[in-house]
Design a protein around this motif. Structure first.
Motif, mmCIF file in Angstrom:
data_model
loop_
_atom_site.group_PDB
_atom_site.id
_atom_site.type_symbol
_atom_site.label_atom_id
_atom_site.label_comp_id
_atom_site.label_asym_id
_atom_site.label_seq_id
_atom_site.Cartn_x
_atom_site.Cartn_y
_atom_site.Cartn_z
ATOM 1 N N MET A 190 0.846 -1.184 0.000
ATOM 2 C CA MET A 190 0.000 0.000 0.000
ATOM 3 C C MET A 190 0.885 1.239 0.000
ATOM 4 N N GLU A 191 0.372 2.277 -0.621
ATOM 5 C CA GLU A 191 1.125 3.510 -0.776
ATOM 6 C C GLU A 191 0.814 4.466 0.371
ATOM 7 N N SER A 192 1.845 5.116 0.893
ATOM 8 C CA SER A 192 1.650 6.104 1.957
ATOM 9 C C SER A 192 1.680 7.506 1.356
ATOM 10 N N LEU A 193 1.386 8.472 2.185
ATOM 11 C CA LEU A 193 1.339 9.861 1.751
ATOM 12 C C LEU A 193 2.720 10.492 1.850
ATOM 13 N N ASP A 194 2.883 11.627 1.211
ATOM 14 C CA ASP A 194 4.133 12.380 1.303
ATOM 15 C C ASP A 194 4.290 12.871 2.746
ATOM 16 N N PRO A 195 5.472 12.757 3.318
ATOM 17 C CA PRO A 195 5.670 13.170 4.712
ATOM 18 C C PRO A 195 5.342 14.643 4.987
ATOM 19 N N ARG A 196 5.390 15.498 3.968
ATOM 20 C CA ARG A 196 5.073 16.909 4.173
ATOM 21 C C ARG A 196 3.622 17.146 4.573
ATOM 22 N N VAL A 197 2.762 16.143 4.372
ATOM 23 C CA VAL A 197 1.366 16.317 4.751
ATOM 24 C C VAL A 197 1.244 16.470 6.269
ATOM 25 N N ARG A 198 2.212 15.931 7.007
ATOM 26 C CA ARG A 198 2.181 16.089 8.470
ATOM 27 C C ARG A 198 2.227 17.563 8.853
ATOM 28 N N LEU A 199 3.015 18.344 8.127
ATOM 29 C CA LEU A 199 3.106 19.776 8.421
ATOM 30 C C LEU A 199 1.761 20.459 8.174
ATOM 31 N N ALA A 200 1.072 20.080 7.112
ATOM 32 C CA ALA A 200 -0.255 20.647 6.835
ATOM 33 C C ALA A 200 -1.222 20.297 7.963
ATOM 34 N N TRP A 201 -1.168 19.068 8.440
ATOM 35 C CA TRP A 201 -2.046 18.657 9.535
ATOM 36 C C TRP A 201 -1.670 19.338 10.840
ATOM 37 N N VAL A 202 -0.382 19.587 11.063
ATOM 38 C CA VAL A 202 0.055 20.304 12.265
ATOM 39 C C VAL A 202 -0.472 21.734 12.231
ATOM 40 N N VAL B 40 -4.288 1.222 -5.311
ATOM 41 C CA VAL B 40 -5.075 1.110 -6.531
ATOM 42 C C VAL B 40 -5.093 -0.374 -6.894
ATOM 43 N N ARG B 41 -6.257 -0.993 -6.731
ATOM 44 C CA ARG B 41 -6.399 -2.420 -7.010
ATOM 45 C C ARG B 41 -6.997 -2.617 -8.399
ATOM 46 N N ASP B 42 -7.137 -3.873 -8.802
ATOM 47 C CA ASP B 42 -7.687 -4.171 -10.122
ATOM 48 C C ASP B 42 -9.127 -3.685 -10.283
ATOM 49 N N ASP B 43 -9.933 -3.813 -9.218
ATOM 50 C CA ASP B 43 -11.351 -3.500 -9.328
ATOM 51 C C ASP B 43 -11.804 -2.325 -8.465
ATOM 52 N N SER B 44 -10.911 -1.805 -7.597
ATOM 53 C CA SER B 44 -11.329 -0.732 -6.695
ATOM 54 C C SER B 44 -10.141 0.036 -6.135
ATOM 55 N N LEU B 45 -10.458 1.198 -5.592
ATOM 56 C CA LEU B 45 -9.493 1.996 -4.846
ATOM 57 C C LEU B 45 -9.717 1.661 -3.382
ATOM 58 N N PHE B 46 -8.652 1.261 -2.686
ATOM 59 C CA PHE B 46 -8.764 0.859 -1.286
ATOM 60 C C PHE B 46 -8.011 1.871 -0.430
ATOM 61 N N ILE B 47 -8.677 2.386 0.613
ATOM 62 C CA ILE B 47 -8.096 3.406 1.485
ATOM 63 C C ILE B 47 -8.244 2.964 2.933
ATOM 64 N N VAL B 48 -7.164 3.149 3.707
ATOM 65 C CA VAL B 48 -7.180 2.892 5.150
ATOM 66 C C VAL B 48 -6.803 4.198 5.826
ATOM 67 N N ARG B 49 -7.629 4.631 6.802
ATOM 68 C CA ARG B 49 -7.373 5.880 7.507
ATOM 69 C C ARG B 49 -8.076 5.858 8.857
ATOM 70 N N GLY B 50 -7.753 6.832 9.680
ATOM 71 C CA GLY B 50 -8.434 6.992 10.963
ATOM 72 C C GLY B 50 -7.525 6.737 12.146
ATOM 73 N N VAL B 51 -7.624 7.604 13.149
ATOM 74 C CA VAL B 51 -6.813 7.464 14.351
ATOM 75 C C VAL B 51 -7.598 6.722 15.416
ATOM 76 N N LEU B 52 -8.685 7.294 15.898
ATOM 77 C CA LEU B 52 -9.487 6.620 16.914
ATOM 78 C C LEU B 52 -10.393 5.554 16.306
ATOM 79 N N THR B 53 -10.991 5.889 15.182
ATOM 80 C CA THR B 53 -11.836 4.940 14.468
ATOM 81 C C THR B 53 -11.167 4.629 13.144
ATOM 82 N N ARG B 54 -10.768 3.386 12.966
ATOM 83 C CA ARG B 54 -10.116 2.975 11.721
ATOM 84 C C ARG B 54 -11.191 2.784 10.666
ATOM 85 N N VAL B 55 -10.974 3.393 9.497
ATOM 86 C CA VAL B 55 -11.932 3.305 8.398
ATOM 87 C C VAL B 55 -11.223 2.688 7.198
ATOM 88 N N ASP B 56 -11.731 1.573 6.721
ATOM 89 C CA ASP B 56 -11.249 0.938 5.500
ATOM 90 C C ASP B 56 -12.325 1.157 4.444
#
Length: 152
Positions: free
Chosen positions: A1-13, A68-84
């Motif tokens: 799975m692909e991660s985000l660019d580390p600079r996004v942490r600064l935007a979130w900060v 990016v899968r063959d049939d769908s885009l799969f995303i995992v996110r969330g700190v307190l509540t994990r959302v797939d």
């Protein structure tokens, strides 16, 4: 799975600093105009809000992944509540790239995937380089077009 660019942490900060700054500013103004506001308690609250925001930004970056899968885009996110989230390409209506002022300053972009279904059914992948965002937008657009023809 692909991660985000580390600079996004600064935007979130930066996003975490804004509520704390607003709380502190309101408290200082309230004290200046004579309102009975305990300044130290308000500043402590602002510090807690900022600290929680900083911790959340770190954990949010550690969790955020997409594939990016063959049939769908799969995303995992969330700190307190994990959302797939799995977005079938056949549900994709259109795909945009977005770059707000902070993202432009940091050299980042987001990809927004609009899906068929309920109102507000869109998925945003933040923290990508502009080149990667453009590639991903085109890749998802092509996969959505192919899945549309396959469905017919």
């Amino acid at each position: 799975m692909e991660s985000l660019d580390p600079r996004v942490r600064l935007a979130w900060v930066v996003g975490a600093l804004v509520p704390g700054a607003v709380i502190a500013a309101v408290a200082v103004v309230a004290v200046r105009i004579g309102a009975p506001v305990p300044l130290t308690a308000a500043l402590a609250l602002a510090a807690v809000v900022v600290t929680l925001g900083l911790v959340a930004a770190v954990y949010r970056y550690r969790v955020w992944r997409f594939e990016v899968r063959d049939d769908s885009l799969f995303i995992v996110r969330g700190v307190l509540t994990r959302v797939d989230t799995s977005v079938p390409y056949v549900r994709v209506q259109h795909v945009d790239t977005r770059r707000g002022p902070l993202e432009r300053a940091l050299g980042l972009a987001s990809v927004v995937v609009y899906t068929a279904g309920s109102r507000g059914a869109d998925i945003t992948i933040p923290g990508l380089t502009p080149a990667r965002a453009g590639e991903l937008r085109e890749q998802l657009r092509e996969l959505a077009t192919e899945s549309e023809f396959d469905a017919v």
